[in-house]
Design a protein around this motif. Structure first.
Motif, PDB file in Angstrom:
ATOM      1  N   ASN A  92       0.842  -1.194   0.000  1.00 41.74           N
ATOM      2  CA  ASN A  92       0.000   0.000   0.000  1.00 41.74           C
ATOM      3  C   ASN A  92       0.879   1.247   0.000  1.00 41.74           C
ATOM      4  O   ASN A  92       1.758   1.388   0.860  1.00 41.74           O
ATOM      5  N   HIS A  93       0.611   2.151  -0.934  1.00 36.61           N
ATOM      6  CA  HIS A  93       1.371   3.400  -1.022  1.00 36.61           C
ATOM      7  C   HIS A  93       1.272   4.209   0.274  1.00 36.61           C
ATOM      8  O   HIS A  93       2.220   4.926   0.634  1.00 36.61           O
ATOM      9  N   PHE A  94       0.153   4.113   0.989  1.00 37.68           N
ATOM     10  CA  PHE A  94      -0.081   4.939   2.176  1.00 37.68           C
ATOM     11  C   PHE A  94       0.434   4.283   3.459  1.00 37.68           C
ATOM     12  O   PHE A  94       0.214   4.814   4.552  1.00 37.68           O
ATOM     13  N   TRP A 121      -3.390   2.409  -5.724  1.00 36.35           N
ATOM     14  CA  TRP A 121      -2.588   2.807  -4.564  1.00 36.35           C
ATOM     15  C   TRP A 121      -1.835   1.621  -3.944  1.00 36.35           C
ATOM     16  O   TRP A 121      -1.101   1.779  -2.976  1.00 36.35           O
ATOM     17  N   GLY A 122      -2.005   0.436  -4.518  1.00 38.79           N
ATOM     18  CA  GLY A 122      -1.327  -0.702  -3.902  1.00 38.79           C
ATOM     19  C   GLY A 122      -1.309  -1.919  -4.798  1.00 38.79           C
ATOM     20  O   GLY A 122      -1.463  -1.827  -6.022  1.00 38.79           O
ATOM     21  N   GLU A 123      -1.108  -3.060  -4.176  1.00 45.05           N
ATOM     22  CA  GLU A 123      -1.034  -4.327  -4.901  1.00 45.05           C
ATOM     23  C   GLU A 123      -2.367  -4.655  -5.564  1.00 45.05           C
ATOM     24  O   GLU A 123      -3.414  -4.562  -4.927  1.00 45.05           O
ATOM     25  N   PRO A 124      -2.371  -5.025  -6.825  1.00 45.76           N
ATOM     26  CA  PRO A 124      -3.642  -5.354  -7.495  1.00 45.76           C
ATOM     27  C   PRO A 124      -4.408  -6.456  -6.769  1.00 45.76           C
ATOM     28  O   PRO A 124      -3.813  -7.416  -6.272  1.00 45.76           O
ATOM     29  N   PRO A 218      -9.162  -0.014   8.311  1.00 39.47           N
ATOM     30  CA  PRO A 218      -9.422  -0.879   7.163  1.00 39.47           C
ATOM     31  C   PRO A 218      -8.186  -1.463   6.500  1.00 39.47           C
ATOM     32  O   PRO A 218      -8.226  -2.567   5.984  1.00 39.47           O
ATOM     33  N   GLY A 219      -7.073  -0.761   6.498  1.00 39.23           N
ATOM     34  CA  GLY A 219      -5.866  -1.317   5.898  1.00 39.23           C
ATOM     35  C   GLY A 219      -5.704  -0.898   4.458  1.00 39.23           C
ATOM     36  O   GLY A 219      -5.878   0.265   4.110  1.00 39.23           O
ATOM     37  N   ALA A 220      -5.393  -1.845   3.600  1.00 38.85           N
ATOM     38  CA  ALA A 220      -5.080  -1.508   2.212  1.00 38.85           C
ATOM     39  C   ALA A 220      -6.334  -1.291   1.378  1.00 38.85           C
ATOM     40  O   ALA A 220      -7.325  -1.957   1.587  1.00 38.85           O
TER      41      ALA A 220
END
Length: 220
Positions: A92-94, A121-124, A218-220
């Motif tokens: 996750n970018h964040f 913003w993250g892993e597909p 929530p997370g990613a």
């Protein structure tokens, strides 16, 4: 073909007073409540075993919170914890930021929001499903080798990888609203197999009564 079950267990509450989106960051351990949740999960699986379930294989993500969640179940069932990178949290970018909503207003991050269906913003999502299902299949086979017909495996993982795997198993779209995931702390998402064929999905919450007092990002 042998019947089998693979349970995807989400970790317990994490000690995270700064409400960081911790992602794959190391050393985020369970809180006191999280340890209680982990014991609840162990009690749930121990009761299944007492009722005749053949739980013969236990796997955990390498992250601290997953390993700590797996420990009471390992002790209750006399199983070794096998560590598998394929069931780790999503990239996750964040990651590492707190108050993510505030950061979403920063133009420097906008390019990561261009495609929520991927997500950008993250892993597909599709990549997460692929790696988790590889781990699920390996765990299913290992459980059957050890326990035979009706064998069960437990994989301790993280909310997003578990949730998108369930969506894929139920042939639903992977894009979703993170606030609507049905994958609470130490919830159990069970994938039922007839041989290699996935034939059903079940869900339960051993820590349901502990959830109102839990912190849950929530997370990613």
């Amino acid at each position: 073909m042998p019947l089998s079950t693979v349970h995807l267990l989400r970790h317990g509450e994490v000690h995270n007073p700064d409400r960081v989106l911790y992602g794959r960051l190391p050393n985020f351990r369970l809180s006191e409540l999280g340890r209680e949740m982990a014991q609840r999960a162990a009690d749930y699986f121990a009761q299944r075993a007492e009722d005749g379930a053949k739980i013969s294989y236990l796997v955990a993500s390498p992250l601290t919170r997953a390993q700590e969640t797996a420990q009471p179940t390992a002790a209750a069932l006399g199983l070794e914890i096998v560590t598998d990178e394929r069931i780790i949290e999503a990239e996750n970018h964040f990651e590492g930021l707190s108050d993510v909503k505030r950061h979403l207003r920063d133009p420097r991050h906008w390019r990561y929001l261009r495609n929520p269906m991927l997500p950008s913003w993250g892993e597909p999502y599709s990549g997460q499903v692929a790696r988790v299902m590889e781990a699920v299949e390996d765990a299913r086979r290992a459980a059957v080798e050890r326990g035979g017909e009706g064998a069960e495996a437990v994989l301790v993982s993280h909310q997003l990888p578990i949730w998108v795997t369930r969506l894929a198993a139920e042939q639903r779209r992977l894009w979703h609203d993170p606030r609507r995931r049905q994958c609470t702390l130490t919830s159990v998402t069970s994938l039922k197999f007839d041989g290699e064929r996935l034939v059903g999905v079940e869900y339960c919450e051993p820590s349901a009564d502990l959830l109102p007092g839990a912190a849950n990002i929530p997370g990613a």
